[in-house]
Enzyme design. Structure first.
Site, PDB file in Angstrom:
ATOM      1  N   ASN A  24       0.883  -1.176   0.000  1.00  0.00           N
ATOM      2  CA  ASN A  24       0.000   0.000   0.000  1.00  0.00           C
ATOM      3  C   ASN A  24       0.917   1.221   0.000  1.00  0.00           C
ATOM      4  O   ASN A  24       1.564   1.507   1.002  1.00  0.00           O
ATOM      5  CB  ASN A  24      -0.888  -0.029   1.252  1.00  0.00           C
ATOM      6  CG  ASN A  24      -1.710   1.246   1.397  1.00  0.00           C
ATOM      7  OD1 ASN A  24      -1.768   2.067   0.473  1.00  0.00           O
ATOM      8  ND2 ASN A  24      -2.336   1.417   2.546  1.00  0.00           N
ATOM      9  N   LYS A  77       0.113   4.311  -0.177  1.00  0.00           N
ATOM     10  CA  LYS A  77      -0.468   5.501   0.474  1.00  0.00           C
ATOM     11  C   LYS A  77      -0.206   6.743  -0.397  1.00  0.00           C
ATOM     12  O   LYS A  77      -0.222   6.639  -1.621  1.00  0.00           O
ATOM     13  CB  LYS A  77       0.082   5.640   1.895  1.00  0.00           C
ATOM     14  CG  LYS A  77      -0.040   4.325   2.682  1.00  0.00           C
ATOM     15  CD  LYS A  77       0.240   4.452   4.139  1.00  0.00           C
ATOM     16  CE  LYS A  77       0.078   3.093   4.808  1.00  0.00           C
ATOM     17  NZ  LYS A  77       0.209   3.148   6.246  1.00  0.00           N
ATOM     18  N   HIS A  84      -9.350   1.396   5.098  1.00  0.00           N
ATOM     19  CA  HIS A  84      -8.026   1.519   5.716  1.00  0.00           C
ATOM     20  C   HIS A  84      -8.133   2.463   6.915  1.00  0.00           C
ATOM     21  O   HIS A  84      -8.866   3.448   6.875  1.00  0.00           O
ATOM     22  CB  HIS A  84      -7.003   2.051   4.696  1.00  0.00           C
ATOM     23  CG  HIS A  84      -5.613   1.969   5.234  1.00  0.00           C
ATOM     24  ND1 HIS A  84      -5.121   2.900   6.115  1.00  0.00           N
ATOM     25  CD2 HIS A  84      -4.636   1.046   5.066  1.00  0.00           C
ATOM     26  CE1 HIS A  84      -3.886   2.552   6.460  1.00  0.00           C
ATOM     27  NE2 HIS A  84      -3.566   1.427   5.837  1.00  0.00           N
ATOM     28  N   GLU A 135      -6.397   4.785   8.007  1.00  0.00           N
ATOM     29  CA  GLU A 135      -6.156   6.216   7.763  1.00  0.00           C
ATOM     30  C   GLU A 135      -7.404   6.866   7.171  1.00  0.00           C
ATOM     31  O   GLU A 135      -7.699   8.026   7.440  1.00  0.00           O
ATOM     32  CB  GLU A 135      -4.927   6.376   6.852  1.00  0.00           C
ATOM     33  CG  GLU A 135      -3.649   6.110   7.637  1.00  0.00           C
ATOM     34  CD  GLU A 135      -2.551   5.419   6.857  1.00  0.00           C
ATOM     35  OE1 GLU A 135      -2.578   5.447   5.621  1.00  0.00           O
ATOM     36  OE2 GLU A 135      -1.659   4.842   7.511  1.00  0.00           O
ATOM     37  N   GLU A 144      -5.112  -4.875  10.530  1.00  0.00           N
ATOM     38  CA  GLU A 144      -4.041  -3.899  10.738  1.00  0.00           C
ATOM     39  C   GLU A 144      -4.314  -3.138  12.034  1.00  0.00           C
ATOM     40  O   GLU A 144      -5.110  -2.183  12.038  1.00  0.00           O
ATOM     41  CB  GLU A 144      -4.000  -2.902   9.579  1.00  0.00           C
ATOM     42  CG  GLU A 144      -3.707  -3.518   8.232  1.00  0.00           C
ATOM     43  CD  GLU A 144      -3.139  -2.477   7.259  1.00  0.00           C
ATOM     44  OE1 GLU A 144      -2.020  -2.683   6.793  1.00  0.00           O
ATOM     45  OE2 GLU A 144      -3.809  -1.475   6.985  1.00  0.00           O
ATOM     46  N   GLY A 181       3.014   2.056  10.776  1.00  0.00           N
ATOM     47  CA  GLY A 181       4.013   3.116  10.636  1.00  0.00           C
ATOM     48  C   GLY A 181       4.739   3.459  11.916  1.00  0.00           C
ATOM     49  O   GLY A 181       5.420   4.479  12.002  1.00  0.00           O
ATOM     50  N   SER A 232       3.766  -2.252  10.237  1.00  0.00           N
ATOM     51  CA  SER A 232       5.216  -2.314  10.441  1.00  0.00           C
ATOM     52  C   SER A 232       5.833  -3.646   9.996  1.00  0.00           C
ATOM     53  O   SER A 232       6.763  -4.146  10.625  1.00  0.00           O
ATOM     54  CB  SER A 232       5.577  -2.016  11.905  1.00  0.00           C
ATOM     55  OG  SER A 232       5.198  -0.693  12.237  1.00  0.00           O
ATOM     56  N   GLY A 253       3.087  -1.132   4.125  1.00  0.00           N
ATOM     57  CA  GLY A 253       3.202   0.274   3.722  1.00  0.00           C
ATOM     58  C   GLY A 253       4.635   0.619   3.375  1.00  0.00           C
ATOM     59  O   GLY A 253       5.129   0.312   2.283  1.00  0.00           O
TER      60      GLY A 253
END
Ligand code: 13P
Length: 251
Positions: free
Chosen positions: A9, A11, A95, A97, A167, A173, A213, A234
């Site tokens: 992903n 992003k 997701h 975010e 996730e 992250g 991560s 990510g």
């Protein structure tokens, strides 16, 4: 046996030129993945979707989001027909975010999943709890709600196509991975929840990934378990060599 899936992903990263440079050097990675029955996927920015479709082969190219309606007055959104027109047949839904910054509720996720499946597209549905929810031991309650509300009332055959990604928000992250034990426990719970909704045959066909991560040096600890069907990655999916290293670590 479910195939393993390695999904990047990107992003809000990479210009179109950078995506093209990445695409041009993927063929050896794709061959290696095929040889070992690993399915590869990348979700780039909207602008790079067509570039990746045109310059890669053997990689699922997914949108990071999609509207549930075909067209209309929704400034800034993109639709399923637009994706299909450029050969994109998959999209991320929910997701964290987007749940955090764009008010993507379980209800909205459900509408998107229904529309994607009606169009024979593959939804990659992301679920996971925040740090506060984790600390308050609410992980399973939150994830169960996300699964039940997001995946309710689907056609049984179509449900088999859905990919779920667990996730935990606190691990995205941050370098704070959920341990493989936690990931296995929650992913097994997700599979049991799907079994309650759709039966064993369906639940055994749904792919469930871990994300948060994931790096070349830890991916094996997740994917060596039969419970975890792949990783949604990510940061470590952005550079070609790191993407290759993720693959080589699991084959
Ligand atoms: P990181 O791998 O950068 O933690 O991101 C995970 C993620 O959000 C993938 O969707």
């Amino acid at each position: 046996m479910r195939n393993k899936i390695l999904f990047g992903n990107w992003k809000m990263n990479k210009t179109n030129d950078e995506a093209l440079a990445f695409a041009k050097v993927t063929s050896s990675i794709v061959s290696l993945a095929k040889e070992h029955h690993v399915v590869l996927g990348i979700a780039p920015s909207y602008l790079a979707l067509e570039t990746l479709k045109m310059h890669t082969e053997g990689i699922i190219i997914a949108s990071q989001n999609v509207h549930y309606l075909d067209h209309g007055a929704y400034t800034g959104e993109i639709s399923i027909p637009m994706l299909k027109n450029i050969g994109v047949n998959s999209a991320l839904v929910g997701h964290s975010e987007r749940r955090t910054y764009d008010n993507e509720t379980n209800e909205k996720c459900h509408l998107k999943i229904v529309s994607l499946l009606q169009n024979d597209m593959v939804p990659l549905y992301c679920v996971g709890e925040t740090l506060e929810q984790f600390n308050n031991k609410l992980t399973k309650k939150v994830v169960e709600e996300q699964i039940v509300e997001g995946l309710k009332d689907l056609d049984v055959e179509k449900m088999k196509k859905v990919i779920v990604a667990y996730e935990p928000v606190w691990s995205i992250g941050t370098g704070l991975n959920a341990s493989p034990e936690i990931a296995i426990d929650v992913i097994s719970f997700i599979r049991q929840t799907i079994e309650k909704m759709y039966g064993k045959e369906v639940s055994e066909q749904v792919h469930i990934l871990y994300g948060g991560s994931v790096k070349p040096n830890n991916i094996h600890s997740y994917l060596s378990s039969d419970e975890i069907d792949g990783a949604l990655v990510g940061g470590a999916s952005l550079e070609v060599e790191s993407f290759r290293a993720l693959l080589t670590a699991i084959i």
